[in-house]
Design a protein around this motif. Structure first.
Motif, PDB file in Angstrom:
ATOM      1  N   ASP A  39       0.832  -1.201   0.000  1.00  0.00           N
ATOM      2  CA  ASP A  39       0.000   0.000   0.000  1.00  0.00           C
ATOM      3  C   ASP A  39       0.867   1.252   0.000  1.00  0.00           C
ATOM      4  O   ASP A  39       2.095   1.175  -0.052  1.00  0.00           O
ATOM      5  CB  ASP A  39      -1.000  -0.020   1.158  1.00  0.00           C
ATOM      6  N   GLU A  40       0.227   2.402   0.048  1.00  0.00           N
ATOM      7  CA  GLU A  40       0.946   3.673  -0.051  1.00  0.00           C
ATOM      8  C   GLU A  40       1.902   3.913   1.101  1.00  0.00           C
ATOM      9  O   GLU A  40       2.804   4.743   1.005  1.00  0.00           O
ATOM     10  CB  GLU A  40      -0.061   4.819  -0.133  1.00  0.00           C
ATOM     11  N   GLN A  41       1.738   3.188   2.212  1.00  0.00           N
ATOM     12  CA  GLN A  41       2.629   3.339   3.354  1.00  0.00           C
ATOM     13  C   GLN A  41       3.641   2.202   3.436  1.00  0.00           C
ATOM     14  O   GLN A  41       4.372   2.093   4.411  1.00  0.00           O
ATOM     15  CB  GLN A  41       1.810   3.438   4.634  1.00  0.00           C
ATOM     16  N   GLY A  42       3.675   1.352   2.429  1.00  0.00           N
ATOM     17  CA  GLY A  42       4.646   0.267   2.379  1.00  0.00           C
ATOM     18  C   GLY A  42       4.241  -0.983   3.133  1.00  0.00           C
ATOM     19  O   GLY A  42       5.049  -1.896   3.288  1.00  0.00           O
ATOM     20  N   ALA A  43       3.000  -1.048   3.594  1.00  0.00           N
ATOM     21  CA  ALA A  43       2.541  -2.238   4.319  1.00  0.00           C
ATOM     22  C   ALA A  43       2.275  -3.373   3.336  1.00  0.00           C
ATOM     23  O   ALA A  43       1.715  -3.164   2.263  1.00  0.00           O
ATOM     24  CB  ALA A  43       1.279  -1.920   5.117  1.00  0.00           C
ATOM     25  N   ASP A  58      -3.033  -3.749   9.060  1.00  0.00           N
ATOM     26  CA  ASP A  58      -2.583  -2.383   8.777  1.00  0.00           C
ATOM     27  C   ASP A  58      -2.576  -2.068   7.286  1.00  0.00           C
ATOM     28  O   ASP A  58      -2.387  -0.921   6.899  1.00  0.00           O
ATOM     29  CB  ASP A  58      -1.166  -2.160   9.328  1.00  0.00           C
ATOM     30  N   TRP A  59      -2.769  -3.076   6.456  1.00  0.00           N
ATOM     31  CA  TRP A  59      -2.701  -2.902   5.006  1.00  0.00           C
ATOM     32  C   TRP A  59      -3.945  -2.207   4.494  1.00  0.00           C
ATOM     33  O   TRP A  59      -5.072  -2.584   4.796  1.00  0.00           O
ATOM     34  CB  TRP A  59      -2.542  -4.265   4.336  1.00  0.00           C
ATOM     35  N   ILE A  60      -3.750  -1.158   3.701  1.00  0.00           N
ATOM     36  CA  ILE A  60      -4.845  -0.491   3.012  1.00  0.00           C
ATOM     37  C   ILE A  60      -5.003  -1.217   1.690  1.00  0.00           C
ATOM     38  O   ILE A  60      -4.047  -1.295   0.914  1.00  0.00           O
ATOM     39  CB  ILE A  60      -4.520   1.000   2.772  1.00  0.00           C
ATOM     40  N   THR A  62      -4.918  -2.355  -1.674  1.00  0.00           N
ATOM     41  CA  THR A  62      -4.335  -1.762  -2.871  1.00  0.00           C
ATOM     42  C   THR A  62      -4.078  -2.884  -3.859  1.00  0.00           C
ATOM     43  O   THR A  62      -3.466  -3.892  -3.501  1.00  0.00           O
ATOM     44  CB  THR A  62      -3.004  -1.051  -2.526  1.00  0.00           C
TER      45      THR A  62
END
Length: 130
Positions: A39-43, A58-60, A62
């Motif tokens: 995701d955009e935060q690297g999760a 925690d993963w959005i 994507t």
């Protein structure tokens, strides 16, 4: 949660499947969900808990939509692979162009997919060779 209606419609447009004649929304959602990515935060989409991969909370969500569109174009190519060219009554019919075009579109979208990484985990029962 899964693929959103906007993602499904975007993949439909990319794959030239604007109605549900060949692919229902759930079919396309399933294809989209085969391609999770960081995701955009690297999760990462999955984490390992007790040696079992589970969805990372925690993963959005994507997904790589270019790979989804490429998969559909490859399905289309497979469905017309048996078509052949022929000539009859003074006409020339090059039906193999449908196969060539579908593979070209699959390649087009696959080449636009973002690079994705995976984390490899060593099994605990393997021994070191050192």
């Amino acid at each position: 949660m899964g693929a959103t209606a906007d993602q499904i419609m975007q993949v439909r447009r990319m794959a030239a499947e604007l109605d549900d004649t060949n692919y229902s929304d759930s079919d396309i959602a399933e294809i989209i969900e085969r391609h999770p990515m960081l995701d955009e935060q690297g999760a990462e989409p999955y984490e390992i808990i007790n040696k079992v991969p589970v969805v990372n909370s925690d993963w959005i969500e994507t997904y790589e939509l270019n790979l989804s569109a490429s998969d559909i174009w490859e399905h289309k190519a497979a469905s017309v692979a048996s078509l052949y060219d022929f000539q009859a009554d003074g006409g020339s019919y090059t039906r193999s162009q449908a196969y060539t075009q579908a593979l070209g579109m699959a390649k087009f979208y696959r080449s636009r997919a973002r690079l994705n990484t995976i984390r490899l985990y060593k099994k605990p029962d393997e021994t070191s060779n050192s």
